[in-house]
Design a protein around this motif. Structure first.
Motif, PDB file in Angstrom:
ATOM      1  N   ARG A  60       0.838  -1.216   0.000  1.00  0.00           N
ATOM      2  CA  ARG A  60       0.000   0.000   0.000  1.00  0.00           C
ATOM      3  C   ARG A  60       0.868   1.260   0.000  1.00  0.00           C
ATOM      4  N   MET A  61       1.989   1.217   0.732  1.00  0.00           N
ATOM      5  CA  MET A  61       2.902   2.367   0.731  1.00  0.00           C
ATOM      6  C   MET A  61       3.408   2.629  -0.682  1.00  0.00           C
ATOM      7  N   LEU A  62       3.827   1.582  -1.370  1.00  0.00           N
ATOM      8  CA  LEU A  62       4.354   1.734  -2.724  1.00  0.00           C
ATOM      9  C   LEU A  62       3.286   2.265  -3.681  1.00  0.00           C
ATOM     10  N   GLU A  63       2.068   1.779  -3.546  1.00  0.00           N
ATOM     11  CA  GLU A  63       0.981   2.201  -4.429  1.00  0.00           C
ATOM     12  C   GLU A  63       0.584   3.661  -4.203  1.00  0.00           C
ATOM     13  N   ASN A  64       0.847   4.165  -3.015  1.00  0.00           N
ATOM     14  CA  ASN A  64       0.500   5.554  -2.671  1.00  0.00           C
ATOM     15  C   ASN A  64       1.745   6.356  -2.307  1.00  0.00           C
ATOM     16  N   TRP A  65       2.850   6.061  -2.973  1.00  0.00           N
ATOM     17  CA  TRP A  65       4.150   6.583  -2.573  1.00  0.00           C
ATOM     18  C   TRP A  65       4.212   8.107  -2.513  1.00  0.00           C
ATOM     19  N   GLU A  66       3.583   8.793  -3.434  1.00  0.00           N
ATOM     20  CA  GLU A  66       3.669  10.262  -3.449  1.00  0.00           C
ATOM     21  C   GLU A  66       3.069  10.884  -2.189  1.00  0.00           C
ATOM     22  N   LEU A  67       2.167  10.190  -1.546  1.00  0.00           N
ATOM     23  CA  LEU A  67       1.630  10.645  -0.262  1.00  0.00           C
ATOM     24  C   LEU A  67       2.398  10.028   0.908  1.00  0.00           C
ATOM     25  N   GLU A  68       2.711   8.747   0.797  1.00  0.00           N
ATOM     26  CA  GLU A  68       3.298   8.013   1.915  1.00  0.00           C
ATOM     27  C   GLU A  68       4.731   8.424   2.260  1.00  0.00           C
ATOM     28  N   TYR A  69       5.532   8.787   1.277  1.00  0.00           N
ATOM     29  CA  TYR A  69       6.926   9.096   1.617  1.00  0.00           C
ATOM     30  C   TYR A  69       7.022  10.265   2.589  1.00  0.00           C
ATOM     31  N   LYS A  70       6.012  11.121   2.582  1.00  0.00           N
ATOM     32  CA  LYS A  70       5.998  12.275   3.489  1.00  0.00           C
ATOM     33  C   LYS A  70       5.766  11.857   4.941  1.00  0.00           C
ATOM     34  N   ASN A  71       5.364  10.603   5.162  1.00  0.00           N
ATOM     35  CA  ASN A  71       5.152  10.080   6.515  1.00  0.00           C
ATOM     36  C   ASN A  71       6.408   9.470   7.118  1.00  0.00           C
ATOM     37  N   PHE A  72       7.509   9.504   6.383  1.00  0.00           N
ATOM     38  CA  PHE A  72       8.765   8.983   6.908  1.00  0.00           C
ATOM     39  C   PHE A  72       9.575  10.111   7.547  1.00  0.00           C
ATOM     40  N   VAL A  73      10.209   9.774   8.650  1.00  0.00           N
ATOM     41  CA  VAL A  73      11.099  10.689   9.352  1.00  0.00           C
ATOM     42  C   VAL A  73      12.517  10.159   9.189  1.00  0.00           C
ATOM     43  N   LYS A  74      13.409  11.041   8.799  1.00  0.00           N
ATOM     44  CA  LYS A  74      14.826  10.664   8.705  1.00  0.00           C
ATOM     45  C   LYS A  74      15.463  10.944  10.063  1.00  0.00           C
ATOM     46  N   VAL A  75      16.032   9.919  10.666  1.00  0.00           N
ATOM     47  CA  VAL A  75      16.694  10.038  11.965  1.00  0.00           C
ATOM     48  C   VAL A  75      18.188  10.101  11.705  1.00  0.00           C
ATOM     49  N   PHE A  76      18.777  11.236  12.063  1.00  0.00           N
ATOM     50  CA  PHE A  76      20.158  11.534  11.705  1.00  0.00           C
ATOM     51  C   PHE A  76      20.955  11.841  12.977  1.00  0.00           C
ATOM     52  N   PRO A  77      21.845  10.947  13.417  1.00  0.00           N
ATOM     53  CA  PRO A  77      22.654  11.230  14.606  1.00  0.00           C
ATOM     54  C   PRO A  77      23.466  12.522  14.429  1.00  0.00           C
ATOM     55  N   HIS A  78      23.464  13.353  15.455  1.00  0.00           N
ATOM     56  CA  HIS A  78      24.182  14.629  15.386  1.00  0.00           C
ATOM     57  C   HIS A  78      25.664  14.435  15.053  1.00  0.00           C
ATOM     58  N   ASP A  79      26.296  13.479  15.726  1.00  0.00           N
ATOM     59  CA  ASP A  79      27.732  13.251  15.499  1.00  0.00           C
ATOM     60  C   ASP A  79      28.008  12.794  14.074  1.00  0.00           C
ATOM     61  N   TYR A  80      27.172  11.929  13.562  1.00  0.00           N
ATOM     62  CA  TYR A  80      27.349  11.437  12.189  1.00  0.00           C
ATOM     63  C   TYR A  80      27.176  12.571  11.183  1.00  0.00           C
ATOM     64  N   LYS A  81      26.188  13.402  11.403  1.00  0.00           N
ATOM     65  CA  LYS A  81      25.966  14.538  10.509  1.00  0.00           C
ATOM     66  C   LYS A  81      27.169  15.483  10.531  1.00  0.00           C
ATOM     67  N   ARG A  82      27.705  15.720  11.719  1.00  0.00           N
ATOM     68  CA  ARG A  82      28.870  16.598  11.843  1.00  0.00           C
ATOM     69  C   ARG A  82      30.058  16.038  11.063  1.00  0.00           C
ATOM     70  N   VAL A  83      30.305  14.741  11.181  1.00  0.00           N
ATOM     71  CA  VAL A  83      31.414  14.099  10.468  1.00  0.00           C
ATOM     72  C   VAL A  83      31.223  14.230   8.958  1.00  0.00           C
ATOM     73  N   LEU A  84      30.008  13.975   8.472  1.00  0.00           N
ATOM     74  CA  LEU A  84      29.739  14.097   7.034  1.00  0.00           C
ATOM     75  C   LEU A  84      29.950  15.531   6.546  1.00  0.00           C
ATOM     76  N   GLU A  85      29.513  16.503   7.340  1.00  0.00           N
ATOM     77  CA  GLU A  85      29.697  17.906   6.961  1.00  0.00           C
ATOM     78  C   GLU A  85      31.175  18.283   6.941  1.00  0.00           C
ATOM     79  N   GLU A  86      31.946  17.784   7.917  1.00  0.00           N
ATOM     80  CA  GLU A  86      33.387  18.048   7.948  1.00  0.00           C
ATOM     81  C   GLU A  86      34.077  17.438   6.734  1.00  0.00           C
ATOM     82  N   ARG A  87      33.708  16.223   6.387  1.00  0.00           N
ATOM     83  CA  ARG A  87      34.299  15.574   5.212  1.00  0.00           C
ATOM     84  C   ARG A  87      33.964  16.331   3.938  1.00  0.00           C
ATOM     85  N   ALA A  88      32.735  16.775   3.825  1.00  0.00           N
ATOM     86  CA  ALA A  88      32.324  17.530   2.636  1.00  0.00           C
ATOM     87  C   ALA A  88      33.090  18.842   2.537  1.00  0.00           C
TER      88      ALA A  88
END
Length: 97
Positions: A60-88
């Motif tokens: 059902r998620m796949l069939e209604n993807w344009e609506l359903e993807y907005k129901n996902f939350v991206k969980v991003f560890p602060h430390d990991y984000k900092r490392v990625l930003e430093e590398r970039a």
């Protein structure tokens, strides 16, 4: 949720918007899926799950993807984000040099 997350990103399905109250916000940030590439990646994760499990919920998620993807939350560890930003930043400076 989030305790012990030191690297990587999690995508949590949260159609009722209750996840933030269950999350350790001191360790992680919550974001939306904000790129086409990321949207396609999560779609592929769900698609693989459906292929392996025949999940009707996933289908059902796949069939209604344009609506359903907005129901996902991206969980991003602060430390990991900092490392990625430093590398970039280092990569950008190396190219500029």
């Amino acid at each position: 949720f989030g305790a012990g997350m030191s690297g990587g990103i999690a995508y949590v399905y949260d159609p009722e918007n209750k996840f933030p109250e269950r999350c350790n916000m001191g360790l992680v940030g919550l974001e939306e899926i904000d790129t086409i590439e990321e949207k396609e990646k999560v779609f592929a994760f769900i698609q693989e799950h459906v292929e392996v499990t025949e999940s009707p919920v996933g289908q059902r998620m796949l069939e209604n993807w344009e609506l359903e993807y907005k129901n996902f939350v991206k969980v991003f560890p602060h430390d990991y984000k900092r490392v990625l930003e430093e590398r970039a930043a280092k990569a950008k400076n190396a190219v500029a040099a």
